[in-house]
Each structure stands twice: as C-alpha cells, then as structure tokens.
Design a protein around this motif. Sequence first.
Motif, short mmCIF file in Angstrom:
data_model
loop_
_atom_site.label_atom_id
_atom_site.label_comp_id
_atom_site.label_asym_id
_atom_site.label_seq_id
_atom_site.Cartn_x
_atom_site.Cartn_y
_atom_site.Cartn_z
N THR A 8 21.22 -15.92 17.01
CA THR A 8 22.34 -15.29 16.31
C THR A 8 21.99 -13.89 15.84
O THR A 8 22.88 -13.12 15.48
CB THR A 8 22.78 -16.13 15.09
OG1 THR A 8 21.67 -16.27 14.21
CG2 THR A 8 23.27 -17.50 15.53
N ALA A 9 20.70 -13.54 15.84
CA ALA A 9 20.29 -12.21 15.39
C ALA A 9 18.96 -11.85 16.05
O ALA A 9 18.15 -12.71 16.36
CB ALA A 9 20.12 -12.17 13.88
N TYR A 22 21.43 -4.21 22.68
CA TYR A 22 22.87 -3.98 22.61
C TYR A 22 23.47 -3.87 24.01
O TYR A 22 24.46 -4.51 24.34
CB TYR A 22 23.13 -2.69 21.80
CG TYR A 22 24.56 -2.27 21.72
CD1 TYR A 22 25.37 -2.67 20.66
CD2 TYR A 22 25.11 -1.44 22.69
CE1 TYR A 22 26.69 -2.27 20.58
CE2 TYR A 22 26.43 -1.03 22.62
CZ TYR A 22 27.22 -1.45 21.56
OH TYR A 22 28.53 -1.05 21.49
N LEU A 32 29.52 -8.60 19.81
CA LEU A 32 28.73 -8.06 18.70
C LEU A 32 29.65 -7.66 17.56
O LEU A 32 30.66 -7.02 17.81
CB LEU A 32 27.93 -6.84 19.16
CG LEU A 32 27.01 -7.06 20.35
CD1 LEU A 32 26.48 -5.75 20.84
CD2 LEU A 32 25.89 -8.01 20.01
N PRO A 33 29.43 -7.98 16.38
CA PRO A 33 28.40 -8.81 15.79
C PRO A 33 28.82 -10.27 15.64
O PRO A 33 28.11 -11.05 15.00
CB PRO A 33 28.21 -8.18 14.42
CG PRO A 33 29.57 -7.72 14.03
CD PRO A 33 30.21 -7.28 15.34
N GLU A 34 29.93 -10.68 16.23
CA GLU A 34 30.42 -12.05 16.06
C GLU A 34 29.43 -13.09 16.59
O GLU A 34 29.19 -14.11 15.95
CB GLU A 34 31.79 -12.24 16.72
CG GLU A 34 32.90 -11.49 16.02
CD GLU A 34 32.97 -10.02 16.41
OE1 GLU A 34 32.26 -9.59 17.34
OE2 GLU A 34 33.73 -9.30 15.76
N SER A 37 23.87 -10.44 16.09
CA SER A 37 23.59 -9.28 15.23
C SER A 37 22.28 -8.66 15.70
O SER A 37 21.34 -9.37 16.05
CB SER A 37 23.45 -9.71 13.77
OG SER A 37 24.64 -10.29 13.32
N ILE A 38 22.24 -7.33 15.72
CA ILE A 38 21.06 -6.61 16.19
C ILE A 38 20.64 -5.62 15.11
O ILE A 38 21.46 -4.88 14.59
CB ILE A 38 21.34 -5.86 17.49
CG1 ILE A 38 21.86 -6.82 18.56
CG2 ILE A 38 20.07 -5.15 17.98
CD1 ILE A 38 22.41 -6.13 19.78
N ILE A 39 19.34 -5.63 14.79
CA ILE A 39 18.81 -4.74 13.76
C ILE A 39 17.66 -3.93 14.34
O ILE A 39 16.75 -4.47 14.96
CB ILE A 39 18.30 -5.54 12.55
CG1 ILE A 39 19.41 -6.39 11.96
CG2 ILE A 39 17.70 -4.61 11.50
CD1 ILE A 39 18.93 -7.42 10.97
N CYS A 51 26.21 2.07 15.23
CA CYS A 51 26.58 1.15 14.15
C CYS A 51 28.05 0.81 14.20
O CYS A 51 28.89 1.64 14.50
CB CYS A 51 26.27 1.77 12.79
SG CYS A 51 24.53 2.02 12.54
N HIS A 52 28.34 -0.45 13.90
CA HIS A 52 29.73 -0.89 13.78
C HIS A 52 30.14 -0.81 12.31
O HIS A 52 29.33 -1.09 11.44
CB HIS A 52 29.88 -2.34 14.26
CG HIS A 52 29.73 -2.48 15.73
ND1 HIS A 52 30.78 -2.27 16.59
CD2 HIS A 52 28.67 -2.79 16.50
CE1 HIS A 52 30.36 -2.47 17.83
NE2 HIS A 52 29.08 -2.78 17.81
#
Length: 53
Positions: A8-9, A22, A32-34, A37-39, A51-52
């Motif tokens: 999920t991330a 991404y 994304l991000p549903e 999630s990417i950090i 960024c969203h």
Amino acid sequence: MREQDRLTAIFAFNDLGAINVYRAARQHSISLPEQLSIIGFDDVYPGASMCHP
C-alpha cells in the motif's frame, strides 16, 4: 497477487527512485494515492512537481 498481499506504500531511497516507482505504477494502471502511496525524501527537482494535492 491477492489483494490483501499488495503493497500500500513505498518509501523510496530518494526522489528519483520514487519517480521511477510512480512511472511503473502508472504503466500498470495502479491508482495513486488510492492504491499506492509513494514517498521520496531528498527534494530533488522534478520530485516537487510530482506531488498530488
């Protein structure tokens, strides 16, 4: 892969890695991000523009 086994991330080592995750997610129709999630954390220039809200 079963739905409950999906990530999920992702915490990428840097923003360039996050950008590549991404792109791969978009190629595989991962929302994304549903769904993911990417950090990234080093604030390189194209990372800030990805960024969203």
